[in-house]
Enzyme design. Structure first.
Site, short mmCIF file in Angstrom:
data_model
loop_
_atom_site.label_atom_id
_atom_site.label_comp_id
_atom_site.label_asym_id
_atom_site.label_seq_id
_atom_site.Cartn_x
_atom_site.Cartn_y
_atom_site.Cartn_z
N GLY A 13 0.86 -1.19 0.00
CA GLY A 13 0.00 0.00 0.00
C GLY A 13 0.89 1.24 0.00
NE ARG A 14 -2.74 5.09 1.86
CZ ARG A 14 -4.08 5.08 1.86
NH1 ARG A 14 -4.74 5.94 1.12
NH2 ARG A 14 -4.74 4.24 2.61
CB ILE A 15 3.26 2.45 4.68
CG1 ILE A 15 2.33 3.50 5.31
CG2 ILE A 15 4.54 2.30 5.51
CD1 ILE A 15 1.71 3.10 6.65
NE ARG A 28 -5.56 -6.96 0.24
CZ ARG A 28 -6.24 -6.14 1.02
NH1 ARG A 28 -7.32 -6.55 1.63
NH2 ARG A 28 -5.86 -4.89 1.21
CB ILE A 61 6.31 -1.10 10.74
CG1 ILE A 61 6.22 -1.15 9.20
CG2 ILE A 61 7.75 -0.96 11.20
CD1 ILE A 61 6.53 0.18 8.54
CB ALA A 62 1.87 -4.52 9.40
NE ARG A 63 -3.24 -2.13 13.81
CZ ARG A 63 -2.76 -0.91 13.53
NH1 ARG A 63 -1.47 -0.71 13.38
NH2 ARG A 63 -3.57 0.12 13.39
CD GLU A 115 0.70 -3.32 19.58
OE1 GLU A 115 1.52 -3.90 18.85
OE2 GLU A 115 0.35 -2.13 19.41
CG HIS A 171 2.02 0.33 17.67
ND1 HIS A 171 0.97 -0.55 17.61
CD2 HIS A 171 1.90 1.08 16.53
CE1 HIS A 171 0.26 -0.35 16.51
NE2 HIS A 171 0.82 0.65 15.84
CB ILE A 172 7.12 4.61 18.42
CG1 ILE A 172 8.39 3.78 18.13
CG2 ILE A 172 6.73 4.52 19.89
CD1 ILE A 172 9.66 4.36 18.77
C1 GLV Z 1 -0.72 2.83 13.56
O1 GLV Z 1 -0.43 1.70 13.81
C2 GLV Z 1 -1.75 3.22 12.66
O2 GLV Z 1 -2.50 2.34 12.17
O3 GLV Z 1 -1.88 4.41 12.38
#
Ligand code: GLV
Length: 330
Positions: free
Chosen positions: A155-157, A178, A237-239, A268, A286-287
């Site tokens: 996606g964007r990130i 996907r 860095i997702a979830r 978490e 989660h920063i």
């Molecule tokens: C951070 O995890 C967000 O979804 O913005």
């Protein structure tokens, strides 16, 4: 009488003041983490809520508060919302895409580099007073430049990370998603679409940026880790929940992959105890979107959404970033 809204977590006072121009606001300056029963109680009489990713909204919460019309999440991810339940009840949900893309990509890249170059592990060694001499293989890691970057979730990130890798570090960029991206986006990211298995096998540095859903639960578990190179790194860095943390801790302990960088965790803020025992993992709380400017932009966008969706301000009726705009038509 102004409509009532809940600001479920502590946020910038200036943003709460903006909301007070339009609403009776119940805020949470003490930043209590509400139990479900408390959340249900505090939502009583509220037509809108300003939430963050830790505020879980499910059918039970919605059914106890049928007056609720709008949920504005200060996060791009929204797996804290049961979207099917919200949409079925005509509750409009919004998130905060775009404003955090570059900041989150910077962090993802930083975490990947810290992981590959063993920055946290070597810093801990130095702080423990163990550094007494230089030696040739002291904290040797793996290169980022010219290595193969594998991005899971484009996606964007993911695209912003790909651009950093391809253009800044001359990496070979592979991605799995996907759906395959438009060729012009692939070209701007210098990224090649591959199957998931090829991505896992060929990546020197795997970065996970896909959204969490039931389908992506444990998308990277023991079988996927077994496909990776023993020299590879994994950055999430997702979830939490996309990676099987127990399986990852085992793979790290057995050096079946070289190292990992994790900003998100299953359950978490609790972290799997085995991850705390292995040295070859960089752990952050989660920063990824946490810069002053970006957190403020996220809070402002969530407030803009809440104000507009409830029919106030210059964009009344047109919230900038709805997740389920179909409920506005009904
Ligand atoms: C951070 O995890 C967000 O979804 O913005």
């Amino acid at each position: 009488m102004k409509p009532q809204v809940l600001v479920a977590r502590n946020v910038f006072p200036e943003v709460v003041e903006r909301l007070r121009e339009h609403f009776e606001v119940e805020d949470n300056p003490g930043d209590r983490i509400y139990t479900k029963a408390e959340l249900i109680e505090r939502l009583k009489g509220k037509v809108g809520a300003f939430t963050t990713g830790s505020v879980m909204i499910d059918a039970e919460v919605l059914d106890a508060n049928p007056q609720l019309r709008v949920l504005a999440n200060m996060a791009v991810g929204y797996n804290n919302f049961d979207m099917a339940a919200c949409t079925a009840r005509g509750v409009l949900c919004t998130n905060t895409p775009d404003v955090l893309t570059e900041t989150t990509a910077d962090f993802g890249f930083a975490l990947m580099m810290a992981t590959a170059r063993r920055i946290a592990e070597s810093e801990h060694y130095l702080r423990r007073g163990e550094w007494s001499k230089w030696f040739y293989d002291m904290f040797v890691g793996s290169d980022i430049h010219h290595a193969t970057l594998g991005i899971l979730g484009m996606g964007r990130i993911g695209q912003a990370i790909a651009r950093r890798g391809a253009h800044g570090f001359e990496m070979r960029v592979l991605y799995h998603n996907r759906s395959r991206l438009d060729p012009s986006i692939e070209a701007s990211c210098k990224a090649t679409y591959v199957g998931k298995e090829q991505l896992l096998r060929e990546a020197d540095h795997l970065v996970i940026v896909m959204p969490y859903s039931k389908e992506s639960h444990h998308a990277v578990g023991a079988p996927e880790l077994a496909l990776m190179k023993p020299t590879a790194t994994l950055t999430n860095i997702a979830r939490g929940g996309i990676v099987d943390d127990a399986a990852l801790a085992k793979a790290l302990a057995e050096r079946r992959i070289a190292a990992a960088g994790l900003d998100v965790f299953e359950g978490e803020p609790t972290v799997h105890p085995d991850l705390l025992k292995v040295p070859n993992v960089v752990l952050t709380p989660h920063i990824a979107s946490a810069t002053v400017a970006t957190r403020r932009a996220m809070a402002d966008l969530a407030a803009d959404n809440l104000i507009a969706a409830l029919g106030f301000g210059p964009n009344a009726g047109k919230p900038p970033t709805p997740i389920n705009p179909e409920v506005m038509k009904s």
